[in-house]
Design an enzyme around this catalytic site. Structure first.
Site, PDB file in Angstrom:
ATOM      1  N   ASN A 159      12.767  13.905  -8.318  1.00  0.00           N
ATOM      2  CA  ASN A 159      11.348  14.022  -7.986  1.00  0.00           C
ATOM      3  C   ASN A 159      10.579  14.084  -9.302  1.00  0.00           C
ATOM      4  OD1 ASN A 159      11.358  14.223  -5.023  1.00  0.00           O
ATOM      5  ND2 ASN A 159      12.568  16.055  -5.411  1.00  0.00           N
ATOM      6  N   GLU A 215      22.321   5.546   2.686  1.00  0.00           N
ATOM      7  CA  GLU A 215      23.509   6.020   1.994  1.00  0.00           C
ATOM      8  C   GLU A 215      24.333   6.905   2.922  1.00  0.00           C
ATOM      9  OE1 GLU A 215      21.642   7.947  -1.286  1.00  0.00           O
ATOM     10  OE2 GLU A 215      21.284   9.813  -0.192  1.00  0.00           O
ATOM     11  N   PHE A 267      12.935  24.346  15.516  1.00  0.00           N
ATOM     12  CA  PHE A 267      12.815  25.124  14.283  1.00  0.00           C
ATOM     13  C   PHE A 267      11.459  24.967  13.608  1.00  0.00           C
ATOM     14  CE2 PHE A 267      17.452  24.322  14.575  1.00  0.00           C
ATOM     15  CZ  PHE A 267      17.860  25.626  14.761  1.00  0.00           C
ATOM     16  N   GLU A 327      18.628  12.458  -5.884  1.00  0.00           N
ATOM     17  CA  GLU A 327      17.388  11.778  -6.252  1.00  0.00           C
ATOM     18  C   GLU A 327      16.693  12.592  -7.323  1.00  0.00           C
ATOM     19  OE1 GLU A 327      15.555  11.938  -2.390  1.00  0.00           O
ATOM     20  OE2 GLU A 327      14.249  13.595  -2.980  1.00  0.00           O
ATOM     21  N   GLU A 374      17.804  16.450  -8.021  1.00  0.00           N
ATOM     22  CA  GLU A 374      18.436  17.100  -6.883  1.00  0.00           C
ATOM     23  C   GLU A 374      19.885  16.633  -6.748  1.00  0.00           C
ATOM     24  OE1 GLU A 374      16.031  16.577  -3.422  1.00  0.00           O
ATOM     25  OE2 GLU A 374      14.352  17.699  -4.268  1.00  0.00           O
ATOM     26  N   ASN A 377      15.141  17.981   7.095  1.00  0.00           N
ATOM     27  CA  ASN A 377      15.206  17.639   5.679  1.00  0.00           C
ATOM     28  C   ASN A 377      14.066  18.231   4.854  1.00  0.00           C
ATOM     29  OD1 ASN A 377      17.536  15.863   6.034  1.00  0.00           O
ATOM     30  ND2 ASN A 377      16.091  14.499   7.061  1.00  0.00           N
ATOM     31  N   ARG A 391       7.762  14.810 -10.475  1.00  0.00           N
ATOM     32  CA  ARG A 391       6.505  15.520 -10.249  1.00  0.00           C
ATOM     33  C   ARG A 391       6.776  17.013 -10.253  1.00  0.00           C
ATOM     34  NH1 ARG A 391       7.638  17.231  -5.133  1.00  0.00           N
ATOM     35  NH2 ARG A 391       8.776  15.836  -3.753  1.00  0.00           N
ATOM     36  N   LYS A 427      13.745   5.972  -5.441  1.00  0.00           N
ATOM     37  CA  LYS A 427      15.125   6.347  -5.118  1.00  0.00           C
ATOM     38  C   LYS A 427      16.112   5.195  -5.322  1.00  0.00           C
ATOM     39  CE  LYS A 427      13.954  10.061  -1.900  1.00  0.00           C
ATOM     40  NZ  LYS A 427      12.529  10.056  -2.176  1.00  0.00           N
TER      41      LYS A 427
END
Length: 728
Positions: free
Chosen positions: A341, A251, A399, A339, A326, A286, A343, A167
C-alpha cells in the site's frame, strides 16, 4: 464541470447559520481541536525552524483528513480542505483554514476528480497535496499531474506508485527481486471467463481482487466457478466505484494465515527504514477490524527478516514516503508478499504509538526533500498498542453491514492516564465526526479509530475493553458489541488468531455477549435498583410539590425481571443511610451502591465491592430498561409483583413471514435488478445488487416463485428493511 466554490472557513464560521450549528462554549471564529496526542510522539521533536510548506491541501475527508490537519497545525502549516456538497459542515472542513467544494456526494463527481483538486491548489496557492488513504492516494495519474504542476505530492513518486501500488506490477517486481510470493496469475484478468479458467488452473480456493484496490474493497474469495464469476463481476464494480480502475488479478487463497504488515518510510536520498510490524488478522470481508502492534506472533528474527525484505523491495523502486508492505504468514513463520500500500495506512497510529514517530510529519519532510532524521537502530518498541475500528454497522448481520443515520448522542472515552511515554498508558480517538454528524450511505461508515497504548499487551487490552464500555453512541447501529466481545475472547487474549478468526470463533455469526447465570442476575439486580430508584425519585418530587413531609417507603420491594433467556423474582431493599441497595435474585445476594445517575448514559456501579461499567441505553415509565453491558445491549423489563401476575393474560406477538420479500439489509443504492415482473426465481438466485458505502451486495431470493412486484429501479435509494421485490 461542477463549479468550484472557494470560501474562507473562518468567515463561514462567523456567520449566524454556522454559529447555530456549533456546540456551546465553542469559539465562533475557529474550531480548536486539542493537540494533546502530539506530545506522545516521544521519539519526535518538531523542528519548527526547518522550512516545510506554507499551505497543504488534503485530498480526502473524515478522520484521516482531520489527522493530517492536526500535524499541519502543530507545525504552523495552513491547510485547505476539499469536500463534496453533503460534507460542507464536516469536521475536516471546520478544522481547515480554507475549504473548497469540488462536487456532489458521489465520489466519482468529487473526491475522485483529480483535475478539480489541482484547480483547488491553483486557487488557494497550496504547495502540496496529502491524499490520505483511499480515493486518489494510489493514483499514478494524479501524482504525475501534480509533479507537472510543481505541486508536491505527500506520498511516493509516481513511478513508485505505479511499480508497487499496482498489485499486478508489484507482484511482478517482487518475483524479480526474489521475494516469496503467493502462487497466481502474473497479469491482468481479462473477463469473467478468463477468471474461471485461471481459477481452475491455480486451484480453488482463489482470491479475486482489484489491482488498484485497498481497504478490503474489490476483493472476493471464490471456491467454485459460480462464485468466481460473481466475485469477478462484483469486485470489478466495486473497484470502478472506489478507485476509478477496474483491472483485476487472481491468486491462490492461502487459508487461515496471519496478516502481518511492515510499516516503512523512505526519503528521496535512497534511505528507507522499517517501523516494525502490525498484526491485522482480525478481518471481515477482507477489511480489518482490530489491529495491534507489535504482533504477539513475531519474534525479533522474523521481524528483522520481514523488515529487511520490505526495505529491499522499496529501495528497488526508489520509494520515498510512508508505505506498508503486507505479508501472509503461516503457522511455521513462512511469509509471502501480498501487496504494498503506497500510502498512509488506516492503522498507522498504533505504529506511531510504539515507536514514538509521527508518520505524517515525516511524510511532509520527505515530500519537501529532507533526508530521514533517524536510522534503523533508532527504531525500537515501547509498550503495546491496539486499534479498534468503530463503524456504523450492524455486527449481527454478516459481522457488520453498514448503517446510516445521525449521531444523536456521541461521547468518546476520555484519556484518563496520559503520560509522556506510552508505558503510562493512554487512550486516543482519531475521528472525523462529532455529536450531530450524519453517517451517509455514500462514504465509508467509520466513526472512529479507538487506540489504546499500555505498558504491555494485557494492559493495552484492558484499556481497550474499558474504553469500549465507556463509548456512548446513539442514533446509528454500531459494532461496539462485536469489538468488546473480541477483546475478552479467550483465543484473542492468548494471541491465537488468523484471518479466519471471526467465522471460526463465531460459526453462526455474532450473536452478542453470552452471559453467565451470575452475570444475568447481576444485570437483573441493577435493573431492579434502577426501577426502584426511578420510583423513589418520582415520589420525592411529588412530596416536594405537595409540600408533604411524608417519607417515601423504605421497606422491601418485590419485583420481577424478564430478560433474554431468563425470568427471575427480585427482592430489593433500599438503605438510604448506608447508600446501598440489598438485592436478592436467582439465589444470589448483591449489594449495589446507590451511585446510579438516571440522567447519565454511562453508569458505574459497585456490586459486592467490584466496579461494573454499564450504559443506560433506554428507560421507559412502564419498566422497560435497556442496559449495555460488556458491549451488548440487553433489553430487560421490570414489573411490580401485582402487575406480573397478570402477564400470562397478554397475547403473544405474531412474527411476520418475510420469506417472500427481498428486503434491503441496509440503506443503499440499487445498482441493478436481475428480474422482471412475472419472472420465475429459485431459492438462492440473485435478484438485485445494492451498493452501500462503496461495497456491492448481492441479494438473493429465499424461496422459489414468480416475481409479483418490483418496488425500486436501478439508481434509486433504499432504506433498511425496504421491500425491493415481492415474490408470489
Amino acid at each position: 464541470m461542477y463549479p468550484l466554490q472557494l470560501r474562507n472557513v473562518a468567515r463561514f464560521v462567523r456567520s449566524s447559520s454556522a454559529r447555530s450549528l456549533l456546540p456551546p462554549n465553542r469559539s465562533s471564529t475557529v474550531l480548536h481541536i486539542p493537540l494533546r496526542a502530539f506530545s506522545l510522539y516521544f521519539n519526535d521533536r518538531y523542528d519548527t525552524k526547518e522550512p516545510l510548506f506554507d499551505k497543504v491541501l488534503i485530498a480526502n475527508r473524515g478522520e484521516i483528513a482531520c489527522r493530517i490537519i492536526k500535524t499541519c497545525k502543530a507545525l504552523g502549516i495552513k491547510t485547505v480542505a476539499v469536500h463534496s456538497d453533503i460534507d460542507s459542515l464536516s469536521m475536516h472542513v471546520q478544522m481547515a483554514d480554507e475549504a473548497i467544494c469540488i462536487g456532489t456526494a458521489q465520489t466519482a463527481d468529487s473526491y475522485l476528480r483529480w483535475e478539480r483538486i489541482i484547480q483547488a491548489c491553483r486557487d488557494t496557492g497550496a504547495q502540496a497535496v496529502h491524499p490520505g488513504y483511499g480515493f486518489l492516494s494510489e493514483n499514478t495519474e494524479f501524482a504525475a499531474h501534480l509533479e507537472k504542476e510543481k505541486i508536491a505530492f505527500v506520498g511516493p513518486n509516481s513511478y513508485a506508485i505505479n511499480a508497487l501500488g499496482d498489485k499486478i506490477h508489484s507482484k511482478e517486481l517482487a518475483v524479480k527481486a526474489k521475494v516469496s510470493t503467493i502462487p497466481g496469475y502474473k497479469g491482468e484478468v481479462k473477463d469473467a471467463d478468463h477468471c474461471v479458467q485461471l481459477a481452475r488452473d491455480i486451484g480453488y480456493p482463489v482470491m479475486i481482487k482489484a489491482s488498484a484496490g485497498g481497504g478490503g474493497k474489490g476483493m472476493r474469495i471464490a471456491r467454485n466457478d459460480a462464485e468466481t464469476r460473481d466475485g469477478y463481476r462484483l469486485s470489478q464494480q466495486e473497484a470502478k466505484s472506489s478507485f476509478g480502475d477496474d483491472r483485476m488479478l487472481i491468486e491462490k487463497y492461502i487459508e487461515e494465515p496471519r496478516h502481518i504488515e511492515i510499516q516503512l518510510i523512505g526519503d528521496k536520498h535512497g534511505s528507507a527504514v522499517y517501523l516494525n510490524e502490525r498484526e491485522c488478522s482480525i478481518q471481515r470481508r477482507n477489511q480489518k477490524v482490530i489491529e495491534e502492534a507489535p504482533s504477539p506472533f513475531v519474534d525479533p528474527d522474523l521481524r528483522r527478516r520481514m523488515g529487511e525484505q520490505a526495505v529491499s523491495l522499496a529501495k528497488a523502486v526508489g520509494y520515498d514516503s510512508a508505505g506498508t508492505i503486507e505479508f501472509l504468514v503461516d503457522k511455521h513463520k513462512n511469509f509471502y508478499f501480498l501487496e504494498m500500500n503506497t500510502r498512509l495506512q488506516v492503522e498507522h497510529p498504533i505504529t506511531e504509538s510504539i515507536t514514538g514517530v509521527d508518520i505524517v510529519y515525516h511524510m511532509l519532510r520527505s515530500a519537501k526533500g529532507y533526508p530521514l532524521r533517524f536510522k534503523q537502530s533508532d527504531i525500537g518498541i515501547t509498550g503495546w498498542s491496539f486499534e479498534a475500528r468503530v463503524y456504523a454497522e450492524d455486527p449481527f448481520k454478516a459481522f457488520g453491514l453498514p448503517s446510516v443515520g445521525r449521531l444523536k448522542v456521541y461521547k468518546e472515552p476520555q484519556n484518563e492516564a496520559v503520560g509522556a511515554v506510552p508505558s503510562d498508558g493512554y487512550v486516543r480517538c482519531d475521528t472525523g465526526i462529532s455529536e450531530g454528524s450524519e453517517i451517509s450511505l455514500y462514504y465509508d461508515p467509520m466513526i472512529c479509530k479507538l487506540i489504546t497504548v499500555g505498558r504491555d499487551r494485557q494492559h493495552a487490552l484492558n484499556l481497550l475493553a474499558d474504553s469500549l464500555d465507556k463509548y456512548v453512541i446513539r442514533g446509528v447501529t454500531h459494532n461496539i458489541p462485536l469489538l468488546r466481545d473480541i477483546v475478552t475472547e479467550e483465543r484473542f487474549v492468548k494471541g491465537d488468531v488468523n484471518t479466519a478468526y471471526l467465522p471460526t470463533v463465531y460459526p453462526e455469526g455474532f450473536q452478542g455477549k453470552k452471559l453467565t447465570c451470575e452475570e444475568k442476575n447481576l444485570l437483573g439486580a441493577v435493573a431492579g435498583c434502577i426501577f426502584l430508584k426511578d420510583r423513589l425519585r418520582d415520589r420525592r418530587f411529588l412530596n416536594s410539590v405537595q409540600g408533604s413531609e411524608h417519607s417515601y417507603d423504605e421497606s422491601t420491594h418485590n419485583l420481577h425481571v424478564k430478560g433474554s433467556g431468563f425470568e427471575e423474582a427480585v427482592v430489593v431493599n433500599y438503605e438510604p443511610k448506608a447508600g446501598v441497595f440489598q438485592v436478592q435474585i436467582g439465589g444470589q445476594k448483591f449489594t449495589v451502591s446507590d451511585t446510579i445517575n438516571l440522567a447519565d448514559n454511562v453508569v458505574t456501579v459497585d456490586v459486592n465491592g467490584q466496579k461494573h461499567i454499564l450504559q443506560l441505553v433506554n428507560k421507559s415509565p412502564v419498566g422497560k430498561i435497556d442496559l449495555q453491558y460488556m458491549g451488548s445491549v440487553f433489553p430487560l423489563h421490570v414489573f411490580r409483583e401485582d402487575v406480573f401476575k397478570f402477564l400470562h393474560l397478554m397475547p403473544a406477538l405474531k412474527v411476520a413471514d418475510t420469506s417472500r420479500q427481498v428486503l434491503a439489509p441496509m440503506p443503499g443504492l440499487v445498482k441493478s435488478i436481475a428480474v422482471q415482473i412475472g419472472s420465475m426465481v429459485s431459492e438462492g438466485m440473485e435478484v438485485c445488487v445494492i451498493e452501500a458505502m462503496k461495497m456491492q451486495n448481492s441479494l438473493t431470493a429465499a424461496v422459489t416463485g414468480k416475481v409479483k412486484k418490483i418496488n425500486f429501479k436501478p439508481g434509486e435509494t433504499v432504506g433498511e428493511q425496504d421491500v425491493i421485490v415481492e415474490i408470489e
